[in-house]
Design an enzyme around this catalytic site. Structure first.
Site, PDB file in Angstrom:
ATOM      1  N   ASP A  47       0.799  -1.236   0.000  1.00 47.66           N
ATOM      2  CA  ASP A  47       0.000   0.000   0.000  1.00 47.66           C
ATOM      3  C   ASP A  47       0.833   1.287   0.000  1.00 47.66           C
ATOM      4  O   ASP A  47       0.273   2.377  -0.070  1.00 47.66           O
ATOM      5  CB  ASP A  47      -0.962  -0.007   1.194  1.00 47.66           C
ATOM      6  CG  ASP A  47      -0.248  -0.186   2.518  1.00 47.66           C
ATOM      7  OD1 ASP A  47       0.907  -0.671   2.536  1.00 47.66           O
ATOM      8  OD2 ASP A  47      -0.839   0.161   3.550  1.00 47.66           O
TER       9      ASP A  47
ATOM     10  N   GLU B 233      11.247  -3.747  12.636  1.00 44.52           N
ATOM     11  CA  GLU B 233      12.405  -3.313  11.850  1.00 44.52           C
ATOM     12  C   GLU B 233      13.646  -3.226  12.730  1.00 44.52           C
ATOM     13  O   GLU B 233      14.721  -3.729  12.373  1.00 44.52           O
ATOM     14  CB  GLU B 233      12.157  -1.943  11.212  1.00 44.52           C
ATOM     15  CG  GLU B 233      11.012  -1.906  10.208  1.00 44.52           C
ATOM     16  CD  GLU B 233       9.662  -1.595  10.831  1.00 44.52           C
ATOM     17  OE1 GLU B 233       9.533  -1.714  12.083  1.00 44.52           O
ATOM     18  OE2 GLU B 233       8.742  -1.233  10.090  1.00 44.52           O
TER      19      GLU B 233
HETATM   20  N1  UDP Z   1      -0.614  -7.637   5.609  1.00 40.66           N
HETATM   21  C1  UDP Z   1      -0.918  -8.996   5.564  1.00 40.66           C
HETATM   22  N2  UDP Z   1      -1.857  -9.485   6.437  1.00 40.66           N
HETATM   23  C2  UDP Z   1      -2.526  -8.694   7.329  1.00 40.66           C
HETATM   24  C3  UDP Z   1      -2.221  -7.325   7.363  1.00 40.66           C
HETATM   25  C4  UDP Z   1      -1.251  -6.825   6.501  1.00 40.66           C
HETATM   26  O1  UDP Z   1      -0.353  -9.716   4.759  1.00 40.66           O
HETATM   27  O2  UDP Z   1      -3.375  -9.213   8.068  1.00 40.66           O
HETATM   28  C5  UDP Z   1       0.386  -7.088   4.671  1.00 40.66           C
HETATM   29  C6  UDP Z   1      -0.132  -5.896   3.853  1.00 40.66           C
HETATM   30  O3  UDP Z   1      -0.679  -6.334   2.624  1.00 40.66           O
HETATM   31  C7  UDP Z   1       1.114  -5.036   3.686  1.00 40.66           C
HETATM   32  C8  UDP Z   1       1.930  -5.350   4.945  1.00 40.66           C
HETATM   33  O4  UDP Z   1       1.457  -6.604   5.444  1.00 40.66           O
HETATM   34  O5  UDP Z   1       1.848  -5.389   2.535  1.00 40.66           O
HETATM   35  C9  UDP Z   1       1.769  -4.284   6.025  1.00 40.66           C
HETATM   36  O6  UDP Z   1       0.404  -4.178   6.365  1.00 40.66           O
HETATM   37  P1  UDP Z   1      -0.339  -2.772   6.497  1.00 40.66           P
HETATM   38  O7  UDP Z   1      -0.059  -1.949   5.287  1.00 40.66           O
HETATM   39  O8  UDP Z   1      -1.758  -3.042   6.834  1.00 40.66           O
HETATM   40  O9  UDP Z   1       0.421  -2.198   7.754  1.00 40.66           O
HETATM   41  P2  UDP Z   1       0.604  -0.688   8.227  1.00 40.66           P
HETATM   42  O10 UDP Z   1       0.799   0.162   7.011  1.00 40.66           O
HETATM   43  O11 UDP Z   1      -0.634  -0.348   8.952  1.00 40.66           O
HETATM   44  O12 UDP Z   1       1.805  -0.754   9.107  1.00 40.66           O
HETATM   45 MN    MN Z   2       0.732  -0.055   5.044  1.00 40.54          MN
END
Ligand code: UDP
Ligand code: MN
Length: 239
Positions: free
Chosen positions: A106, A191
């Site tokens: 995203d 990280e």
């Molecule tokens: N993701 C996943 N399973 C989940 C939630 C997230 O595979 O249940 C993946 C999502 O597609 C993205 C990455 O893990 O590539 C980070 O997730 P997200 O963008 O929701 O995290 P944030 O931006 O809130 O840290």
């Molecule tokens: Mn994200």
């Protein structure tokens, strides 16, 4: 010839999955010498995702990985990233120059960031826009070296860097047999704990004009207001 950039993307089925992967795929199709490792959450890959990856027409590997038991789902994506790391160990020569970049589906990526990371020796770092409550978070330099960070929770994290804010040479995995995401990592420390395994502050190679340019943003997609009971089901959308 260019060192290959292995872009590792965890993803999961939801209404916006295909749009997210379309956008990231359209970015990556403009990047030379790139190999996209997409890891689906769960016990199977998805036909619509494979179809999209084939259409994008870049080198890709599409895998799946199930969640670890008893690990809170706040450790988003760790099983998928680990699956990709193990795939790299078994399928490419990680003792040669190559680059590993963890790119969530995203975020928004300027093409320049791939140029910046291309010649990473061990680990390169740069600013990331919109992380937590900051307009951007960034390493801070003195005489060309990273000395500290302007970021959320710098007090307790040795490397307050977002997943999108660093890339590693594949050799770093070759030299560190046990470099992967532990199930025991704490929320918000993914990280930092990962980088503590392989790096010191002195190893960090600042990119993006001495960390003065934001070339990647931690954007988030708003859930579309689609009628919930037919969430995944276009067939029943008849009324
Ligand atoms: N993701 C996943 N399973 C989940 C939630 C997230 O595979 O249940 C993946 C999502 O597609 C993205 C990455 O893990 O590539 C980070 O997730 P997200 O963008 O929701 O995290 P944030 O931006 O809130 O840290
Ligand atoms: Mn994200």
């Amino acid at each position: 010839h260019l060192p290959i950039i292995y872009v590792i993307t965890p993803t999961y089925k939801r209404l916006t999955q295909i749009p997210e992967l379309t956008r990231l795929g359209n970015t990556l199709r403009n990047v030379p010498a790139v190999h996209w490792v997409v890891v689906e959450e769960g016990n199977q890959t998805l036909e619509e995702v494979r179809h999209l990856l084939m259409k994008i027409d870049i080198q890709f590997t599409y895998l799946s990985a199930t969640r670890y038991k008893h690990v809170p789902n706040t450790l988003k994506g760790i099983h998928q990233r680990n699956k990709a790391i193990f795939w790299l160990r078994n399928n490419i020569d990680i003792s040669k120059d190559g680059v590993v970049y963890f790119a969530d589906d995203d975020n928004t990526y300027d093409l320049e960031i791939f140029t910046e990371m291309r010649y990473t020796k061990k680990i390169s770092v740069w600013p990331v826009g919109f992380v937590s409550k900051k307009k951007y978070q960034t390493p801070i330099l003195e005489n060309g070296k990273v000395v500290k960070f302007d970021a959320w929770n710098t007090k307790h994290r040795q490397f307050p860097i977002d997943m999108a804010g660093f890339a590693l040479n594949t050799k770093t995995f070759y030299l560190n047999d046990d470099l992967y995401f532990r199930r025991t990592f704490q929320k918000g420390y993914q990280e930092s704990s990962f980088l503590e395994i392989c790096c010191t502050l002195n190893d960090l190679e600042p990119k993006a004009n001495g960390c003065t340019k934001v070339l990647v943003w931690h954007t988030k997609t708003k859930d579309p207001l689609v009628y919930r009971p037919s969430y995944y089901d276009t067939e029943s959308d008849t009324e």
